[in-house]
Design an enzyme around this catalytic site. Structure first.
Site, PDB file in Angstrom:
ATOM      1  N   PRO A  38       0.821  -1.215   0.000  1.00 33.53           N
ATOM      2  CA  PRO A  38       0.000   0.000   0.000  1.00 33.53           C
ATOM      3  C   PRO A  38       0.853   1.262   0.000  1.00 33.53           C
ATOM      4  CG  PRO A  38      -0.061  -1.056   2.168  1.00 33.53           C
ATOM      5  CD  PRO A  38       0.713  -1.972   1.261  1.00 33.53           C
ATOM      6  N   ASP A  39       0.305   2.328  -0.611  1.00 34.99           N
ATOM      7  CA  ASP A  39       0.978   3.618  -0.431  1.00 34.99           C
ATOM      8  C   ASP A  39       0.507   4.197   0.908  1.00 34.99           C
ATOM      9  OD1 ASP A  39      -1.543   4.631  -0.957  1.00 34.99           O
ATOM     10  OD2 ASP A  39      -1.031   5.530  -2.886  1.00 34.99           O
ATOM     11  N   PHE A  40       0.695   5.473   1.135  1.00 36.17           N
ATOM     12  CA  PHE A  40       0.356   6.039   2.440  1.00 36.17           C
ATOM     13  C   PHE A  40      -0.982   6.771   2.424  1.00 36.17           C
ATOM     14  CE2 PHE A  40       4.874   5.422   2.435  1.00 36.17           C
ATOM     15  CZ  PHE A  40       5.098   4.882   3.695  1.00 36.17           C
ATOM     16  N   ARG A  41      -1.206   7.579   1.383  1.00 30.34           N
ATOM     17  CA  ARG A  41      -2.305   8.544   1.458  1.00 30.34           C
ATOM     18  C   ARG A  41      -3.468   8.260   0.521  1.00 30.34           C
ATOM     19  NH1 ARG A  41       2.435  10.781   2.309  1.00 30.34           N
ATOM     20  NH2 ARG A  41       2.735  11.795   4.326  1.00 30.34           N
ATOM     21  N   ASN A 112      10.902   5.585  -0.757  1.00 32.91           N
ATOM     22  CA  ASN A 112      10.417   4.267  -0.343  1.00 32.91           C
ATOM     23  C   ASN A 112      11.434   3.541   0.521  1.00 32.91           C
ATOM     24  OD1 ASN A 112       8.307   4.986  -1.913  1.00 32.91           O
ATOM     25  ND2 ASN A 112       8.809   3.645  -3.634  1.00 32.91           N
ATOM     26  N   ASP A 114      11.094   0.157   0.835  1.00 38.90           N
ATOM     27  CA  ASP A 114      10.857  -1.257   0.537  1.00 38.90           C
ATOM     28  C   ASP A 114      12.035  -1.925  -0.176  1.00 38.90           C
ATOM     29  OD1 ASP A 114      10.640  -0.263  -2.088  1.00 38.90           O
ATOM     30  OD2 ASP A 114       8.450  -0.307  -2.082  1.00 38.90           O
ATOM     31  N   HIS A 131      14.265   8.625   2.800  1.00 38.99           N
ATOM     32  CA  HIS A 131      13.654   8.366   4.104  1.00 38.99           C
ATOM     33  C   HIS A 131      14.285   7.161   4.780  1.00 38.99           C
ATOM     34  CE1 HIS A 131       9.895  10.871   2.841  1.00 38.99           C
ATOM     35  NE2 HIS A 131      10.936  11.612   3.160  1.00 38.99           N
ATOM     36  N   SER A 249       2.802  11.783  -3.718  1.00 33.15           N
ATOM     37  CA  SER A 249       1.892  12.918  -3.555  1.00 33.15           C
ATOM     38  C   SER A 249       2.672  14.210  -3.273  1.00 33.15           C
ATOM     39  CB  SER A 249       0.921  12.643  -2.400  1.00 33.15           C
ATOM     40  OG  SER A 249       1.643  12.486  -1.192  1.00 33.15           O
TER      41      SER A 249
HETATM   42  P1  OAD Z   1       1.664   8.838  -0.893  1.00 36.27           P
HETATM   43  O1  OAD Z   1       0.776   7.718  -0.472  1.00 36.27           O
HETATM   44  O2  OAD Z   1       1.534  10.127  -0.193  1.00 36.27           O
HETATM   45  O3  OAD Z   1       1.480   9.120  -2.451  1.00 36.27           O
HETATM   46  C1  OAD Z   1       1.470   8.098  -3.388  1.00 36.27           C
HETATM   47  C2  OAD Z   1       0.998   8.658  -4.704  1.00 36.27           C
HETATM   48  O4  OAD Z   1       1.119   7.646  -5.690  1.00 36.27           O
HETATM   49  C3  OAD Z   1      -0.456   9.106  -4.678  1.00 36.27           C
HETATM   50  O5  OAD Z   1      -0.553  10.322  -5.355  1.00 36.27           O
HETATM   51  C4  OAD Z   1      -1.189   7.994  -5.445  1.00 36.27           C
HETATM   52  O6  OAD Z   1      -2.307   8.478  -6.178  1.00 36.27           O
HETATM   53  C5  OAD Z   1      -0.121   7.534  -6.389  1.00 36.27           C
HETATM   54  N1  OAD Z   1      -0.227   6.129  -6.808  1.00 36.27           N
HETATM   55  C6  OAD Z   1      -0.550   5.045  -6.085  1.00 36.27           C
HETATM   56  N2  OAD Z   1      -0.487   3.922  -6.825  1.00 36.27           N
HETATM   57  C7  OAD Z   1      -0.104   4.322  -8.080  1.00 36.27           C
HETATM   58  C8  OAD Z   1       0.125   3.646  -9.309  1.00 36.27           C
HETATM   59  N3  OAD Z   1       0.026   2.316  -9.414  1.00 36.27           N
HETATM   60  N4  OAD Z   1       0.468   4.393 -10.384  1.00 36.27           N
HETATM   61  C9  OAD Z   1       0.594   5.730 -10.294  1.00 36.27           C
HETATM   62  N5  OAD Z   1       0.388   6.416  -9.164  1.00 36.27           N
HETATM   63  C10 OAD Z   1       0.055   5.731  -8.068  1.00 36.27           C
HETATM   64  O7  OAD Z   1       3.148   8.266  -0.800  1.00 36.27           O
HETATM   65  P2  OAD Z   1       4.503   9.095  -0.825  1.00 36.27           P
HETATM   66  O8  OAD Z   1       4.353  10.326  -1.618  1.00 36.27           O
HETATM   67  O9  OAD Z   1       5.580   8.136  -1.214  1.00 36.27           O
HETATM   68  O10 OAD Z   1       7.410   8.845   4.897  1.00 36.27           O
HETATM   69  O11 OAD Z   1       4.681   9.475   0.691  1.00 36.27           O
HETATM   70  C11 OAD Z   1       5.811  10.202   1.102  1.00 36.27           C
HETATM   71  C12 OAD Z   1       6.200   9.846   2.510  1.00 36.27           C
HETATM   72  O12 OAD Z   1       5.078   9.983   3.365  1.00 36.27           O
HETATM   73  C13 OAD Z   1       6.629   8.414   2.703  1.00 36.27           C
HETATM   74  O13 OAD Z   1       7.960   8.188   2.365  1.00 36.27           O
HETATM   75  C14 OAD Z   1       6.379   8.193   4.155  1.00 36.27           C
HETATM   76  C15 OAD Z   1       5.057   8.886   4.301  1.00 36.27           C
HETATM   77  O14 OAD Z   1       4.787   9.384   5.547  1.00 36.27           O
HETATM   78  C16 OAD Z   1       7.712   8.444   6.138  1.00 36.27           C
HETATM   79  O15 OAD Z   1       7.140   7.551   6.669  1.00 36.27           O
HETATM   80  C17 OAD Z   1       8.791   9.189   6.801  1.00 36.27           C
END
Ligand code: OAD
Length: 312
Positions: A38-41, A112, A114, A131, A249
């Site tokens: 999963p992503d975060f947001r 990431n 991972d 990170h 994001s």
């Molecule tokens: P987010 O979850 O904030 O953003 C992920 C983005 O990727 C979102 O805009 C989704 O719409 C998009 N997305 C998801 N799946 C996708 C796919 N298959 N193709 C294209 N786009 C897709 O994650 P990050 O931006 O990585 O930090 O979050 C940044 C940081 O916030 C992380 O490193 C983590 C978190 O808190 C820490 O824990 C310190």
């Protein structure tokens, strides 16, 4: 950031890719979601949407250093779910490797943790893990560092990992501590001695406890690894001729500030499902990143690994 007017279409993006020699690829959790991570947001699927049971005022607190110092059990209750165990890689990771193979990858700045870039064959020297990662862990008390996998079993079992070095020191100090107790009590007046010996108040003694081992992922409130700023400002900023931001994001500083730090004449491409409004890219390609990079490669005549190939 004002848009560079000459870049608009997918074919402009393809041309930029073909001509670029030093590409910065800035990635986030979206490049691993096709692998089931999963992503975060993202609204219903992101990690933060699944943490209501922790009762935090903001789910991001699970990665807040002050919360960790107060109660590490909150982080360790979810840590087993984010351990880097995945051996596969997505076409988007394959795309970064392809840029490397073509001698075009300046640096992959990844948020990431991972470690999947490595599964795809992206070389460590081409990656900045903005990170941090689970590769190492550090004692919050004595700063003893161990290899990350040394604490993986405890994390998987839901046990809060403690510092082995602190434990050893405490065991060695144990006898001395008893000596301290005796010595201190002999200094007491006879009338106080019984009170002291009967006391159950641990504050009467300094009872040492081992430090908790914290994986070296960068929590909110902690500095990013030095390499991030050093490499970006003192090396890559001069050299970059194209920036591709994928699957993030851009909500977390200072990584979110990277596009704005780079010179205005360096074209910037954004590939993600969700648009960002707080910074302007020259070309936005909204959609599934695996699909977008596959199409870019097809148009460029490049052979991208389309399948999610197990690393071993
Ligand atoms: P987010 O979850 O904030 O953003 C992920 C983005 O990727 C979102 O805009 C989704 O719409 C998009 N997305 C998801 N799946 C996708 C796919 N298959 N193709 C294209 N786009 C897709 O994650 P990050 O931006 O990585 O930090 O979050 C940044 C940081 O916030 C992380 O490193 C983590 C978190 O808190 C820490 O824990 C310190």
């Amino acid at each position: 950031r004002p848009k560079l007017p000459q870049y608009n279409s997918i074919d402009d993006a393809v041309k930029l890719l073909q001509e670029a020699k030093n590409i910065i690829v800035l990635t986030g959790a979206g490049i691993s979601t096709s692998l089931g991570i999963p992503d975060f947001r993202s609204k219903d699927t992101g990690l933060y949407s699944k943490l209501a049971h922790l009762g935090l005022s903001d789910p991001q607190e699970v990665f807040d250093i002050h919360v960790f110092q107060e109660d590490p059990s909150i982080f360790f209750s979810i840590a087993k779910d984010i351990l880097p165990t995945e051996k596969k890689f997505s076409p988007t990771h394959g795309f970064i490797k392809l840029l490397q193979d073509k001698g075009k990858l300046l640096t992959n700045y990844t948020q990431n943790i991972d470690n999947i870039e490595g599964n795809a064959g992206v070389l460590p020297e081409n990656i900045v893990q903005c990170h941090g990662s689970f590769a190492t862990a550090t004692c919050v008390k004595c700063h003893h560092k161990v290899s990350g996998d040394a604490i993986f079993n405890e994390i998987k079992e839901g046990v809060i990992p403690e510092c082995a070095l602190c434990r050893k020191r405490i065991a060695e100090e144990g006898l001395k501590l008893q000596g301290v107790k005796r010595k201190r009590s002999t200094n007491y007046q006879q009338k106080d001695r019984k009170k002291f010996e009967d006391s159950s108040d641990e504050d009467d003694y300094e009872i040492p406890t081992p430090g908790v081992m914290k994986p070296d992922i960068t929590f909110f409130g902690e500095d990013l690894p030095d390499e991030f700023g050093q490499r970006l400002v003192h090396h890559d900023r001069e050299l970059a001729d194209l920036v591709i931001v994928i699957g993030t994001s851009l909500k977390v500083a200072p990584v979110a500030e990277v596009p704005g730090i780079l010179p205005r004449n360096v074209p910037q491409i954004y590939i993600s499902r969700t648009p960002v409004s707080h910074t302007g890219f020259d070309i936005d390609m909204l959609g599934d990143c695996d699909v977008v990079v596959s199409e870019l490669c097809r148009r460029a005549g490049w052979d991208l690994q389309h399948h999610m190939i197990p690393a071993d």
